[in-house]
Write a protein that holds these residues in place. Structure first.
Motif: not given
Length: 391
Positions: A208-211, A218-222, A227-234, A271-275
């Protein structure tokens, strides 16, 4: 690797500013020649508290920079390149690349502070504070940060964030993790199941943040963060059988939906503060402590290392915004921690097996009519489609 006992360091009996002010047992580590030579003058400083029960291991891992272990209570063994026994009062110096691990000794295990020291070029801008030992080691007593020097809004926000983090460190979930009860298989199974619910939701928060992000930096960081977190839930799901755990919980779902909705309605700064401030700092405290009950999993060790870097990304981004209005950011900070505390309270309740703490519901169990009546669930359903490859 060298071990120095604090008994070999001369004690300071009074403060120079007021000789009448007597101290307890106070020792300056730089008064010991080996420790003084080992400690850098300027560094990134990372501190983690460790509590290990008897024979409980914290598996060795290589450090990128220098490290230290200060044993505060009990006894045990340092494991890795140079195994040795340690006891309360010992300071272990671990060189760069050295393997650092611990095992709690009999009868009561040990408590320690793990310190990572990354040396810096003094001309390099720093996101964190200089090593406290370096400040205390100044002979002239000069204080570069004079009382008249203005503190930036971002640094004020960091200080407030740390107050929330310290309060969270004493929360019911953290107390459970530090207890012997957390070592029971049924508690660990339920805890992983509850963490899985939030981990799945967190992927949607990042999507949602990227969208919704519009600021180029901020887009680059999001995108990098996702990319760093993708698939960590798997990766987390491979640690347990998701079929034996609740797939939905009303408290976690409500708080997670709040974060998802705020990615659309909040400003870039909020958004930056929350994430980066709230979620990543909370994860750093939680997942670092969880390593002691899941010592054979790299999921928690990986997060313990990357969460601090993700916090740094948010800090650097906010530093680049001139004229920050602290009011809305402090509001986002407080609300974000309240929602994370709600999520973690539910995780604690589920892990402890408190009655009807979790309501089971299969994925996609909500009807289209329900989604249409609830904008937050509707947004979550849309993100389910957007994040299909992530989940």
């Amino acid at each position: 690797m060298r071990v120095v006992n604090t008994a070999d360091i001369l004690a300071i009996e009074s403060l120079k500013a007021d000789e009448r002010t007597l101290l307890g047992l106070f020792k300056e580590l730089r008064k010991h020649s080996e420790l003084s030579a080992y400690l850098p003058e300027v560094c990134h400083l990372s501190l983690r508290w460790v509590r290990l029960l008897e024979r409980q291991p914290l598996r060795p891992r290589a450090l990128l920079g220098k490290g230290m272990i200060v044993v505060t209570e009990g006894s045990g063994e340092v494991i890795g390149d140079s195994p040795c026994r340690v006891q309360a009062g010992d300071v272990v110096m671990v060189p760069p690349g050295g393997l650092q691990g611990l095992v709690g000794g009999a009868p009561g295990g040990l408590s320690a502070i793990s310190i990572h020291l990354e040396e810096l070029d003094e001309s390099e801008p720093r996101w964190d504070t200089p090593c406290l030992c370096a400040a205390l080691g100044r002979e002239d007593g000069a204080d570069e940060a004079s009382p008249d020097r203005a503190v930036s809004p971002v640094d004020l926000l960091v200080e407030e964030n740390e107050v929330h983090a310290r309060e969270f460190a004493g929360s019911p979930l953290m107390q459970l993790i530090r207890s012997e009860r957390a070592l029971r298989d049924d508690v660990k199974r339920r805890m992983l199941g509850a963490l899985q619910i939030w981990s799945n939701a967190f992927q949607k928060v990042l999507c949602a943040r990227v969208v919704f992000e519009s600021h180029p930096g901020a887009i680059a960081i999001a995108e990098r963060h996702l990319a760093d977190e993708v698939g960590h839930n798997r990766r987390l799901s491979r640690m347990h059988d998701p079929r034996s755990s609740p797939s939905w919980d009303r408290g976690i779902a409500a708080a997670s939906s709040w974060f998802i909705e705020r990615m659309g309605s909040a400003s870039t700064e909020e958004r930056t503060v929350l994430v980066h401030f709230v979620i990543e700092r909370c994860a750093d405290v939680l997942l670092t402590a969880a390593q002691q009950i899941f010592p054979d999993s790299d999921y928690f060790a990986t997060h313990a290392e990357v969460d601090a870097e993700h916090f740094k990304l948010g800090y650097s981004l906010l530093k680049g915004f001139p004229g920050l209005d602290l009011g809305p950011l402090r509001g986002a900070l407080t609300e974000g921690w309240q929602m994370m505390n709600l999520i973690c309270q539910r995780i604690s309740d589920i892990a402890a097996g408190d009655g009807d703490a979790a309501a089971e519901m299969p994925a996609g169990g909500a009807s289209p009519g329900e989604l249409a009546r609830d904008p937050r669930r509707e947004l979550t359903a849309v993100l389910d489609g957007l994040c299909g490859g992530v989940m």
